[in-house]
Design a protein around this motif. Structure first.
Motif, short mmCIF file in Angstrom:
data_model
loop_
_atom_site.label_atom_id
_atom_site.label_comp_id
_atom_site.label_asym_id
_atom_site.label_seq_id
_atom_site.Cartn_x
_atom_site.Cartn_y
_atom_site.Cartn_z
N LYS A 136 37.10 82.34 67.22
CA LYS A 136 36.33 82.25 67.02
C LYS A 136 36.01 81.14 68.21
O LYS A 136 34.63 80.31 67.90
CB LYS A 136 35.81 81.16 65.54
CG LYS A 136 36.18 82.48 64.49
CD LYS A 136 36.51 81.21 63.07
CE LYS A 136 36.55 81.94 62.27
NZ LYS A 136 36.66 81.68 61.03
N ALA A 137 36.00 81.25 68.75
CA ALA A 137 36.12 81.33 70.75
C ALA A 137 34.41 81.65 71.08
O ALA A 137 34.11 81.98 72.19
CB ALA A 137 36.70 81.40 71.52
N ASP A 138 33.18 80.96 70.61
CA ASP A 138 31.71 81.73 70.67
C ASP A 138 30.67 81.18 70.25
O ASP A 138 31.14 79.60 69.49
CB ASP A 138 31.41 83.57 70.09
CG ASP A 138 32.30 83.55 68.36
OD1 ASP A 138 31.02 82.32 68.05
OD2 ASP A 138 33.32 83.85 68.21
N GLY A 139 29.72 81.82 71.07
CA GLY A 139 28.73 80.21 70.43
C GLY A 139 28.35 78.88 70.80
O GLY A 139 28.95 78.17 71.53
N ASP A 140 27.66 77.49 69.66
CA ASP A 140 27.76 76.78 69.40
C ASP A 140 29.94 76.09 69.95
O ASP A 140 29.89 75.19 69.41
CB ASP A 140 27.68 76.04 68.28
CG ASP A 140 25.73 76.50 68.59
OD1 ASP A 140 25.38 76.80 70.01
OD2 ASP A 140 25.61 76.48 67.86
N ASN A 141 30.63 77.03 68.77
CA ASN A 141 31.82 76.50 68.67
C ASN A 141 32.95 76.70 70.04
O ASN A 141 34.37 75.94 69.60
CB ASN A 141 32.65 77.27 67.28
CG ASN A 141 33.55 76.59 67.24
OD1 ASN A 141 34.17 75.30 66.48
ND2 ASN A 141 34.82 78.06 66.96
N ARG A 142 32.12 77.31 70.88
CA ARG A 142 33.08 77.61 72.29
C ARG A 142 33.48 76.04 73.23
O ARG A 142 34.11 75.93 72.99
CB ARG A 142 32.06 77.73 73.19
CG ARG A 142 32.53 78.80 74.54
CD ARG A 142 34.20 79.82 74.30
NE ARG A 142 35.38 79.61 75.25
CZ ARG A 142 35.15 80.64 76.48
NH1 ARG A 142 34.19 81.61 76.06
NH2 ARG A 142 36.09 80.41 77.41
N PRO A 143 33.40 74.79 73.08
CA PRO A 143 33.47 73.22 74.04
C PRO A 143 34.38 73.01 72.60
O PRO A 143 35.02 72.41 73.39
CB PRO A 143 32.10 73.12 73.43
CG PRO A 143 30.84 73.83 74.15
CD PRO A 143 31.29 75.37 72.49
N ALA A 144 33.96 73.40 71.71
CA ALA A 144 35.16 72.76 70.83
C ALA A 144 36.50 73.52 71.26
O ALA A 144 37.92 73.09 70.95
CB ALA A 144 35.46 72.96 69.07
N THR A 145 36.16 74.62 70.72
CA THR A 145 37.52 75.85 71.06
C THR A 145 38.45 75.36 72.51
O THR A 145 39.41 75.08 72.85
CB THR A 145 37.16 77.07 70.88
OG1 THR A 145 36.56 77.77 72.20
CG2 THR A 145 37.10 78.03 69.51
N ASP A 146 37.09 75.30 73.42
CA ASP A 146 38.17 74.74 74.81
C ASP A 146 38.99 73.51 75.06
O ASP A 146 39.28 73.29 75.44
CB ASP A 146 37.07 74.42 75.88
CG ASP A 146 36.09 76.16 75.86
OD1 ASP A 146 36.86 77.06 76.34
OD2 ASP A 146 35.43 76.46 76.55
N ARG A 147 37.99 72.41 74.13
CA ARG A 147 38.97 70.99 74.45
C ARG A 147 40.54 71.12 73.32
O ARG A 147 41.48 70.95 73.38
CB ARG A 147 38.21 69.71 73.38
CG ARG A 147 37.25 69.25 74.03
CD ARG A 147 36.07 68.33 73.64
NE ARG A 147 35.67 68.69 72.24
CZ ARG A 147 33.87 69.66 72.05
NH1 ARG A 147 33.90 69.31 72.66
NH2 ARG A 147 34.27 69.35 71.19
N ALA A 148 40.98 71.98 71.92
CA ALA A 148 41.15 72.46 71.57
C ALA A 148 42.88 73.68 72.23
O ALA A 148 43.71 73.15 72.29
CB ALA A 148 41.59 73.40 70.63
N ARG A 149 41.59 73.68 73.30
CA ARG A 149 42.92 74.79 73.52
C ARG A 149 43.81 73.41 74.47
O ARG A 149 45.07 73.65 74.70
CB ARG A 149 42.64 75.63 74.61
CG ARG A 149 43.50 76.77 75.35
CD ARG A 149 42.70 77.44 77.01
NE ARG A 149 42.04 76.70 77.64
CZ ARG A 149 42.65 76.28 78.43
NH1 ARG A 149 42.99 76.34 78.78
NH2 ARG A 149 41.35 75.10 79.28
N VAL A 150 42.90 73.00 75.41
CA VAL A 150 43.85 72.08 76.35
C VAL A 150 44.96 71.25 75.24
O VAL A 150 45.63 70.31 75.92
CB VAL A 150 42.67 70.68 76.67
CG1 VAL A 150 43.68 70.00 77.43
CG2 VAL A 150 41.42 71.67 78.03
N GLU A 151 44.02 70.58 73.77
CA GLU A 151 45.11 69.26 73.04
C GLU A 151 45.77 70.61 73.07
O GLU A 151 47.38 70.11 73.08
CB GLU A 151 44.21 69.27 71.95
CG GLU A 151 43.35 68.50 72.04
CD GLU A 151 42.23 68.47 71.54
OE1 GLU A 151 42.47 68.93 70.36
OE2 GLU A 151 41.02 67.24 71.58
#
Length: 325
Positions: free
Chosen positions: A201-216
């Motif tokens: 669900k790396a799209d729309g407003d959720n994209r910043p959260a997915t990028d942070r989760a990827r790094v974590e």
């Protein structure tokens, strides 16, 4: 036997890619009747030399991660690339009624009508590990029928669901971002088994959260011991809605298979899986034969009554049973 074909008709139909015969053969495999199982083993033996040539991918993830939606998009990408795809989707079985919805085909509308895709939903039944009772055999039949990519969708992440790792070449773990305490809430054991993680669900407003989760998640994976194969599990982001990241995931799987094949790890992994399958089936058969022995049922009732009353410890009860039978 009721509505059963002779073994040679099952074998020739499967090798010819006849989906109706394949479906009937899988139903035969899943049957628990002794006569059906004897026939099923004949069929498996007859197609065995045409198996083992697919890429086997296990897909699991936390509830709500969108496994079926991901598989729909990922599967369509694979068939568009010319692959023949089989999806073995396992639905959870109700512990009360014993029933299962088997609704995966309704959630994969495009893939279910794709001529290069075959979707087989199966109930998990009483099998642990997030896979159905006969998933391994079903996978072999699909390979014999000409499917070169097999996707196994498990019922969801849990402590007992690492069994799928023991039957696939690549284990993909789907994760959500922004679900709260992702790292603490995730089972370390299943993360250690994953060949890659994908944040969905790396799209729309959720994209910043997915990028942070990827790094974590990537930082967390660095703390795990090395796999010993030369492969370091990466973390990707993807969107089944936009299709972003889907190509990268397939390229990653191909890179993994190339590396594993080059160093002999793929063959060794499959050999170990065959041995694990043998030992698992042996344990099941020994347990079944034990309970089928004359007098066991009566002795069990007496022993269980003593355990309930607190006059006999469970460990001693087991020793007594084994000594008396």
């Amino acid at each position: 036997m009721r509505n059963r074909l002779p073994p040679d008709q099952y074998i020739s139909g499967i090798l010819a890619g006849d989906r109706l015969v394949l479906s009937r053969a899988i139903t035969l495999i899943e049957s628990r009747r002794p006569d059906d199982q004897a026939l099923a083993q004949e069929v498996l033996t007859g197609v065995l030399n045409r198996t083992g040539h697919s890429v086997r991918v296990g897909i699991t993830g936390v509830p709500g991660v969108g496994k079926s939606t991901f598989i729909e998009t990922f599967g369509k990408y694979l068939t568009d690339q010319g692959h023949k795809l089989a999806v073995l989707a396992v639905d959870p079985t109700s512990q009360r009624s014993g029933g299962s919805l088997l609704g995966d085909k309704t959630r994969m509308e495009q893939l279910s009508v794709d001529p290069n895709a075959y979707i087989r939903p199966s109930p998990a039944g009483d099998s642990l590990g997030g896979v159905a009772h006969r998933t391994r055999e079903t996978m072999l039949l699909c390979e014999a029928a000409g499917f070169d990519v097999i996707l196994i969708e498990t019922v969801g992440v849990g402590q007992s669901e690492t069994l799928v790792h023991g039957m696939v070449d690549f284990f993909l773990l789907l994760m959500l971002a922004g679900a709260g305490d992702e790292l603490q809430g995730m089972k370390r054991g299943i993360m250690e088994l994953a060949d890659a993680l994908a944040i969905t669900k790396a799209d729309g407003d959720n994209r910043p959260a997915t990028d942070r989760a990827r790094v974590e998640y990537q930082n967390a994976l660095h703390l795990f011991p090395p796999t010993g194969t030369g492969w370091s599990p990466p973390v990707l982001t993807c969107s089944a809605t936009t299709g972003e990241g889907i190509t990268d995931i397939w390229q990653l799987i191909q890179n993994h298979q190339e590396l594993m094949t080059r160093h002999g790890h793929r063959d060794r992994r499959r050999q170990e899986q065959q041995l694990a399958w043998f030992r698992s089936h042996l344990r099941n058969r020994l347990e079944s034969r034990f309970f089928q022995q004359t007098g066991v049922a009566e002795q069990l009732k007496a022993v269980e009554a003593q355990i309930k009353a607190g006059t006999l410890l469970p460990v001693q009860a087991v020793e007594n049973l084994l000594r008396n039978i």
